[in-house]
Design an enzyme around this catalytic site. Structure first.
Site, PDB file in Angstrom:
ATOM      1  N   SER A 178       0.828  -1.213   0.000  1.00  0.00           N
ATOM      2  CA  SER A 178       0.000   0.000   0.000  1.00  0.00           C
ATOM      3  C   SER A 178       0.865   1.267   0.000  1.00  0.00           C
ATOM      4  O   SER A 178       1.646   1.461  -0.928  1.00  0.00           O
ATOM      5  CB  SER A 178      -0.942  -0.064   1.196  1.00  0.00           C
ATOM      6  OG  SER A 178      -1.856   0.975   1.166  1.00  0.00           O
ATOM      7  N   HIS A 381      -7.553  -5.236  -0.402  1.00  0.00           N
ATOM      8  CA  HIS A 381      -6.366  -4.456  -0.033  1.00  0.00           C
ATOM      9  C   HIS A 381      -5.620  -5.014   1.192  1.00  0.00           C
ATOM     10  O   HIS A 381      -4.401  -5.150   1.187  1.00  0.00           O
ATOM     11  CB  HIS A 381      -6.808  -3.018   0.242  1.00  0.00           C
ATOM     12  CG  HIS A 381      -5.691  -2.045   0.296  1.00  0.00           C
ATOM     13  ND1 HIS A 381      -5.046  -1.595  -0.837  1.00  0.00           N
ATOM     14  CD2 HIS A 381      -5.077  -1.434   1.335  1.00  0.00           C
ATOM     15  CE1 HIS A 381      -4.102  -0.736  -0.479  1.00  0.00           C
ATOM     16  NE2 HIS A 381      -4.091  -0.630   0.823  1.00  0.00           N
TER      17      HIS A 381
END
Ligand SMILES: *[C@@H]1O[C@H](CO)[C@@H](O)[C@H](O)[C@H]1NC(C)=O
Length: 406
Positions: A178, A381
């Site tokens: 990320s 994610h």
């Protein structure tokens, strides 16, 4: 409707925290955290039966960053063998625990150690392990005057140079999740001399473009803080964003069916995307130290990217942009400057950095070696650090790719 309520709660929390009183006790233990009460990364590593070291690196602007290290694997007993360093960098609101929380059989840090690597875990300025500065008090707004641009241009180079100096290697492997991918892109575009120090780069859930971001957070906060100059910006800039505290943890995520302590955690809520693949025990470990502390400017900068559809520097408004950058709008990060061999691993159900935005990144990333898409549609994610199936779907591939360079 639910997202509206969440969004408003977030705003109230952020504003509330900006103006929170700091007591003398807060100054003694890092404000709002008590590191004594949590299992730190080095203790966690030892509890899993691996050797752990703690190192501190001071950046040119005074931030003291903590690096954790798994120097070798007790399974391989390779302490006297050649061990190429690998550096792992966490995402927004996160810290080094994200590469440890699923334990030795699944988490990337251990898999790399067991493959014979010298594993280093970074911690960006502002998180629970990197909350000191030799020049600025933690309680000054100046401490929080940074975003991931500085993490990419100052923190990463400082940590990487430290590791290379200490180990005597000229290059290391890099993996980030990320924001840990964003800062990699920032470093290699703004300080292109670092391309030569990266043997290979591995981007998990790469985040640079957010035009198609589906998370409620974009639609709610994007219009308020995604463009400079507004009153919300004035209120939020240069402060700590959703730290790890009871107030944040009282926010309830209705979509979550796991234990209530997990569902009420601000970090889990932020990275929403379902819990189909999640390892609940791993989430339990993660929430102990998450959300891990970051500057509001990091969040604002991401929301600016959502609003502008560009991957570019922080937008301070026309006047200050002209002072800082000599132009009305902030300059783009020029991805064509990245020459280090880089692999991307992304997934379809990523509400923050989804497939269309990865397409944009890939189209501008002239030297990208591989654009791997996780074949499981529900993979999201956060699954890159907590999924039960992340070893087969992602981590095994990374270890294999890393080894192919040595
Ligand atoms: C789930 O997380 C726990 C706690 O870290 C770990 O012991 C276990 O091996 C993990 N299982 C999987 C399949 O990821």
């Amino acid at each position: 409707m639910r997202s509206l309520v969440f969004g408003l709660l977030f705003i109230v929390l952020c504003v509330g925290l900006t103006h929170a009183e700091t007591t003398e006790e807060d100054l003694l233990v890092s404000p709002r955290y008590c590191l004594k009460e949590i299992t730190k990364s080095d203790e966690r590593i030892r509890s899993h039966g691996y050797p752990a070291e703690t190192h501190e690196v001071t950046t040119e602007d005074g931030y003291v960053l903590t690096l954790f290290r798994i120097p070798y694997s007790p399974k391989l007993k390779n302490q006297n063998a050649e061990r190429q360093p690998v550096f792992l960098q966490h995402g927004l609101f996160s810290n080094s625990d994200c590469f440890l929380c699923s334990g030795p059989d699944n988490s990337l840090a251990y898999l790399l150690a067991d493959a014979g690597y010298d594993v280093w875990l970074g911690n960006a300025r502002g998180n629970i392990y990197s909350r000191a500065n030799t020049l600025i008090s933690l309680n000054s707004y100046k401490f929080w005057h940074f975003d991931w641009h500085e993490i990419g241009t100052i923190d990463l180079p400082a940590m990487i140079d430290y590791i290379l100096d200490l180990t005597g290697y000229k290059q290391l492997h890099y993996a980030g999740h990320s924001q840990g991918t964003t800062v990699y892109l920032v470093m290699l575009t703004e300080r292109p001399e670092y391309n030569a120090k990266i043997k290979s780069g591995h981007l998990l859930a790469p985040c640079a473009f957010f035009e198609h971001g589906k998370s409620f957070i974009f639609n709610l906060l994007g219009p308020l803080v995604g463009t400079p100059g507004g009153v919300w910006n004035q209120l939020l800039v240069d402060s700590e964003l959703i730290p790890h505290n009871d107030l944040v943890n009282r926010v309830v995520d209705n979509s979550c069916n796991a234990a209530s302590s997990i569902c009420k955690n601000g970090f889990m809520l932020f990275a929403n995307g379902g819990y189909e693949n999640a390892n609940v025990s791993s989430m339990q470990v993660l929430i102990e130290t998450h959300p891990a502390g970051s500057s509001s400017n990091q969040g604002i900068h991401f929301l600016q990217l959502w609003a502008s559809h560009e991957f570019r520097q922080y937008d301070w408004g026309t006047k200050k942009n002209n002072e800082l950058y000599g132009q009305d709008l902030p300059p783009d990060y020029d991805l064509s400057k990245i020459t280090a061999p880089t692999h991307s691993y992304s997934s379809n159900n990523d509400a923050l950095c989804g497939p269309k935005d990865v397409d944009t990144l890939v189209s501008k990333f002239t030297h990208l070696v591989e654009d791997h898409r996780v074949p499981l549609q529900s993979f999201n994610h956060l699954d890159f650090i907590i999924a039960r199936n992340m070893k087969e779907l992602v981590n095994d591939l990374i270890v294999e790719r890393v080894q192919s360079y040595d």
